[in-house]
Design an enzyme around this catalytic site. Structure first.
Site, PDB file in Angstrom:
ATOM      1  N   PHE A  58       0.825  -1.269   0.061  1.00 16.21           N
ATOM      2  CA  PHE A  58      -0.096  -0.028  -0.049  1.00 16.21           C
ATOM      3  C   PHE A  58       0.737   1.245  -0.031  1.00 16.21           C
ATOM      4  O   PHE A  58       0.191   2.287  -0.006  1.00 16.21           O
ATOM      5  CB  PHE A  58      -0.879   0.057   1.141  1.00 16.21           C
ATOM      6  CG  PHE A  58      -2.034  -1.026   0.956  1.00 16.21           C
ATOM      7  CD1 PHE A  58      -3.167  -0.684   0.436  1.00 16.21           C
ATOM      8  CD2 PHE A  58      -1.981  -2.203   1.695  1.00 16.21           C
ATOM      9  CE1 PHE A  58      -4.236  -1.502   0.083  1.00 16.21           C
ATOM     10  CE2 PHE A  58      -2.972  -3.250   1.599  1.00 16.21           C
ATOM     11  CZ  PHE A  58      -4.164  -3.099   0.681  1.00 16.21           C
ATOM     12  N   GLU A  59       2.066   1.319   0.126  1.00 17.80           N
ATOM     13  CA  GLU A  59       3.036   2.401   0.098  1.00 17.80           C
ATOM     14  C   GLU A  59       3.761   2.245  -1.131  1.00 17.80           C
ATOM     15  O   GLU A  59       4.811   1.410  -1.349  1.00 17.80           O
ATOM     16  CB  GLU A  59       3.842   2.273   1.571  1.00 17.80           C
ATOM     17  CG  GLU A  59       3.235   2.286   2.751  1.00 17.80           C
ATOM     18  CD  GLU A  59       2.448   3.759   3.127  1.00 17.80           C
ATOM     19  OE1 GLU A  59       2.774   4.728   2.367  1.00 17.80           O
ATOM     20  OE2 GLU A  59       1.609   3.768   3.989  1.00 17.80           O
ATOM     21  N   ASP A  60       3.847   3.284  -1.867  1.00 21.38           N
ATOM     22  CA  ASP A  60       4.697   3.476  -2.947  1.00 21.38           C
ATOM     23  C   ASP A  60       6.092   3.766  -2.526  1.00 21.38           C
ATOM     24  O   ASP A  60       6.068   4.615  -1.262  1.00 21.38           O
ATOM     25  CB  ASP A  60       4.326   4.506  -3.967  1.00 21.38           C
ATOM     26  CG  ASP A  60       3.139   4.091  -4.768  1.00 21.38           C
ATOM     27  OD1 ASP A  60       2.579   3.006  -4.860  1.00 21.38           O
ATOM     28  OD2 ASP A  60       2.298   5.202  -4.829  1.00 21.38           O
TER      29      ASP A  60
END
Length: 162
Positions: A17-19
């Site tokens: 969920f975190e680029d």
């Protein structure tokens, strides 16, 4: 739980969920602060135009995972399963601890007092705590699809029995 650390599965969930961005970018909900860099790293040093290396991003991510885990360990005197711990680290990684008068979070709400999620955990009402995850899917007061998916993944991990 005092020595518990996030597992590879928990770290992978967060990374889903975190680029991993090497140039600072604005918060998707506000279009500005808090500015973010790497894999979800925020702080006073993160500002528009800041650039980091991949090694710096990796180091910040490791530090942030450890710090979020410490928040869980310090605020809860519970024996959590690895899946519960991982889901909570992901939640706190995204939402933060909160601050009275400033921002809702896991430990403290804007109006003061603990989140219902924290209260339910302290009561050892794990099903009730799990039911709180989906309620935290808003950015700037509006539901956000990415947060809805993340909270569903955290809920599923929290409830998963190994």
């Amino acid at each position: 739980m005092k020595n518990q650390r996030i597992s590879a599965a928990g770290s992978d969930l967060i990374e889903d969920f975190e680029d991993d961005r090497l140039e600072a970018y604005p918060d998707p909900a506000t279009g500005g602060a808090p500015w973010t860099i790497g894999r979800g790293h925020t702080g006073p040093e993160v500002r528009p135009g800041l650039k980091i290396t991949q090694a710096q991003s990796d180091a910040l991510f490791a530090q942030d995972l450890h710090a979020r885990g410490e928040i869980i360990i310090n605020v809860l005197d519970l024996d959590l399963t690895q899946n519960q711990f991982d889901a909570l680290v992901s939640f706190v990684f995204n939402v933060g601890p909160g601050k009275k008068g400033v921002k809702d979070g896991f430990i403290e709400l804007r109006e003061g007092g603990p989140s219902t999620l924290l209260k339910k955990l302290r009561e050892r009402d794990y099903a009730g705590a799990a039911d709180q995850f989906p309620l935290w899917d808003k950015g700037d007061g509006k539901p956000m699809a990415g947060l809805t998916r993340r909270r569903a993944a955290e809920h599923a991990l929290f409830m998963k029995v190994d």
